[in-house]
Scaffold this motif. Structure first.
Motif, mmCIF file in Angstrom:
data_model
loop_
_atom_site.group_PDB
_atom_site.id
_atom_site.type_symbol
_atom_site.label_atom_id
_atom_site.label_comp_id
_atom_site.label_asym_id
_atom_site.label_seq_id
_atom_site.Cartn_x
_atom_site.Cartn_y
_atom_site.Cartn_z
ATOM 1 N N PHE A 18 0.816 -1.213 0.000
ATOM 2 C CA PHE A 18 0.000 0.000 0.000
ATOM 3 C C PHE A 18 0.852 1.266 0.000
ATOM 4 N N GLU A 19 2.086 1.146 0.495
ATOM 5 C CA GLU A 19 2.944 2.320 0.643
ATOM 6 C C GLU A 19 3.702 2.680 -0.628
ATOM 7 N N GLY A 20 3.829 1.755 -1.548
ATOM 8 C CA GLY A 20 4.562 2.044 -2.780
ATOM 9 C C GLY A 20 4.749 0.800 -3.620
ATOM 10 N N ASN A 21 5.600 0.910 -4.633
ATOM 11 C CA ASN A 21 5.767 -0.186 -5.585
ATOM 12 C C ASN A 21 7.119 -0.876 -5.502
ATOM 13 N N ASP A 22 8.019 -0.373 -4.668
ATOM 14 C CA ASP A 22 9.389 -0.881 -4.697
ATOM 15 C C ASP A 22 9.871 -1.459 -3.374
ATOM 16 N N GLY A 23 8.957 -1.849 -2.498
ATOM 17 C CA GLY A 23 9.344 -2.499 -1.259
ATOM 18 C C GLY A 23 10.307 -1.671 -0.430
ATOM 19 N N TYR A 24 11.401 -2.304 -0.030
ATOM 20 C CA TYR A 24 12.380 -1.627 0.817
ATOM 21 C C TYR A 24 13.038 -0.434 0.109
ATOM 22 N N SER A 25 12.937 -0.367 -1.203
ATOM 23 C CA SER A 25 13.568 0.707 -1.970
ATOM 24 C C SER A 25 12.614 1.841 -2.338
ATOM 25 N N THR A 26 11.377 1.779 -1.898
ATOM 26 C CA THR A 26 10.411 2.819 -2.246
ATOM 27 C C THR A 26 10.869 4.172 -1.720
ATOM 28 N N VAL A 27 10.866 5.172 -2.572
ATOM 29 C CA VAL A 27 11.216 6.532 -2.172
ATOM 30 C C VAL A 27 10.205 7.494 -2.789
ATOM 31 N N SER A 28 9.722 8.435 -1.979
ATOM 32 C CA SER A 28 8.712 9.397 -2.416
ATOM 33 C C SER A 28 9.122 10.797 -2.009
ATOM 34 N N GLY A 29 8.701 11.768 -2.813
ATOM 35 C CA GLY A 29 9.026 13.158 -2.530
ATOM 36 C C GLY A 29 8.008 13.812 -1.606
ATOM 37 N N ASN A 30 7.960 15.112 -1.679
ATOM 38 C CA ASN A 30 7.205 15.921 -0.722
ATOM 39 C C ASN A 30 5.735 16.088 -1.105
ATOM 40 N N PHE A 31 5.094 15.028 -1.552
ATOM 41 C CA PHE A 31 3.695 15.126 -1.952
ATOM 42 C C PHE A 31 2.767 15.342 -0.757
ATOM 43 N N ASP A 32 3.231 14.952 0.437
ATOM 44 C CA ASP A 32 2.388 15.004 1.627
ATOM 45 C C ASP A 32 2.930 15.928 2.711
ATOM 46 N N GLY A 33 3.917 16.756 2.364
ATOM 47 C CA GLY A 33 4.473 17.687 3.335
ATOM 48 C C GLY A 33 5.472 17.073 4.297
ATOM 49 N N GLN A 34 5.874 15.821 4.042
ATOM 50 C CA GLN A 34 6.818 15.140 4.931
ATOM 51 C C GLN A 34 8.266 15.278 4.448
ATOM 52 N N GLY A 35 8.475 15.993 3.381
ATOM 53 C CA GLY A 35 9.815 16.243 2.866
ATOM 54 C C GLY A 35 10.307 15.120 1.989
ATOM 55 N N LEU A 36 10.588 13.990 2.592
ATOM 56 C CA LEU A 36 11.086 12.821 1.871
ATOM 57 C C LEU A 36 10.660 11.577 2.645
ATOM 58 N N SER A 37 10.174 10.569 1.923
ATOM 59 C CA SER A 37 9.767 9.305 2.539
ATOM 60 C C SER A 37 10.533 8.179 1.869
ATOM 61 N N PHE A 38 11.001 7.247 2.685
ATOM 62 C CA PHE A 38 11.848 6.181 2.151
ATOM 63 C C PHE A 38 11.583 4.870 2.880
ATOM 64 N N GLY A 39 11.631 3.776 2.111
ATOM 65 C CA GLY A 39 11.574 2.455 2.704
ATOM 66 C C GLY A 39 10.227 1.780 2.589
ATOM 67 N N ILE A 40 10.165 0.574 3.108
ATOM 68 C CA ILE A 40 9.006 -0.285 2.901
ATOM 69 C C ILE A 40 7.757 0.238 3.602
ATOM 70 N N ILE A 41 7.927 0.970 4.704
ATOM 71 C CA ILE A 41 6.767 1.593 5.343
ATOM 72 C C ILE A 41 6.898 3.112 5.367
ATOM 73 N N GLN A 42 7.727 3.632 4.447
ATOM 74 C CA GLN A 42 7.823 5.068 4.204
ATOM 75 C C GLN A 42 8.180 5.885 5.453
ATOM 76 N N TYR A 43 9.326 5.570 6.018
ATOM 77 C CA TYR A 43 9.907 6.416 7.061
ATOM 78 C C TYR A 43 10.122 7.795 6.449
ATOM 79 N N ASN A 44 9.891 8.848 7.215
ATOM 80 C CA ASN A 44 9.967 10.177 6.602
ATOM 81 C C ASN A 44 10.509 11.238 7.558
ATOM 82 N N PHE A 45 10.938 12.343 6.977
ATOM 83 C CA PHE A 45 11.493 13.443 7.764
ATOM 84 C C PHE A 45 10.429 14.113 8.628
ATOM 85 N N GLY A 46 9.235 14.301 8.087
ATOM 86 C CA GLY A 46 8.204 15.057 8.794
ATOM 87 C C GLY A 46 7.803 14.452 10.124
ATOM 88 N N GLN A 47 7.722 13.137 10.173
ATOM 89 C CA GLN A 47 7.352 12.448 11.407
ATOM 90 C C GLN A 47 8.567 12.104 12.260
#
Length: 239
Positions: A18-47
């Protein structure tokens, strides 16, 4: 209750769907105001969940880190992680994000490469421990014993953490279980029925869609076809 590493990986991969398409390598930009999200459960700067993971990875695997990112970009990311405030980290994540909420390719491919490293994946599992513990605590409250039920609770812990009206949920489960037995049913009140009550404590269209798909075992979420059997989780296997 201690969960096996194998089960933890299944739970992570299930939520990772549900968090992305690349498992442990999933990386997302600032679409949600969290700055950067990375990893299988989208660890992020904002939180504040991405910083400790990256700090430990850099500290314990600096040679590998530099090999992945190269000298210049490794120095930049190390400075962001170790020396910047949270707001500055979010701003930096936004600066490498595209208008569509992705990450510019020169950084995206490097984060993806880092996520493929076993040392980084081990840290992603380590920093998921609080969510595993939260899910097991919920399971104890609601009488959930199956791996599919635990997947529901783990996904909720990752995405939302809290449930509304826990005492009401517990009361409803007890009431429905009594009615179920009064109708002559024997054996254990099923996890799927228990989750019917737990689902009432979930709010928000996306969380409800995710948890409904997990409870049902299949569905379409984020435009993708989901089937829990893909991850080796079911109502017939207990944890």
């Amino acid at each position: 209750m201690a969960l096996t590493d194998s089960l933890k990986d299944k739970l992570l991969r299930n939520t990772g769907f549900f968090e992305g398409n690349d498992g442990y390598s999933t990386v997302s930009g600032n679409f949600d105001g969290q700055g950067l999200s990375f990893g299988i459960i989208q660890y992020n700067f904002g939180q504040g969940t991405l910083q400790p993971l990256l700090k430990e990875y850099i500290q314990n695997n600096e040679t590998e880190f530099k090999a992945v990112f190269g000298t210049s970009k490794a120095a930049t990311l190390k400075d962001v992680v170790n020396n910047k405030t949270k707001s500055q980290q979010i701003d930096w994540g936004a600066s490498i994000s595209t208008s569509g909420g992705n990450v510019v390719s020169e950084w995206k491919t490097l984060f993806e490469s880092m996520g493929a490293k076993s040392a980084n994946q081990a840290l992603q599992r380590k920093y998921a421990e609080s969510y595993f513990d939260r899910a097991v605590t919920f399971a104890g409250k609601f009488g959930i014993i199956s791996t599919q039920g635990l997947a529901f609770l783990f996904d909720h812990s990752v995405q939302s953490w809290s449930l509304s009206g826990e005492s009401s949920i517990i009361s409803e489960i007890k009431s429905l279980e009594k009615a179920w037995r009064d109708m002559g049913e024997t054996g254990r009140y099923p996890d799927k029925e228990r989750l019917y009550s737990v689902l009432k404590g979930v709010s928000g269209s996306d969380p409800i869609a995710r948890r409904t798909a997990i409870r049902n075992g299949s569905g379409t979420v984020h435009g993708k076809s989901y089937n829990i059997s893909t991850f080796g989780l079911s109502y017939s296997t207990n944890f």
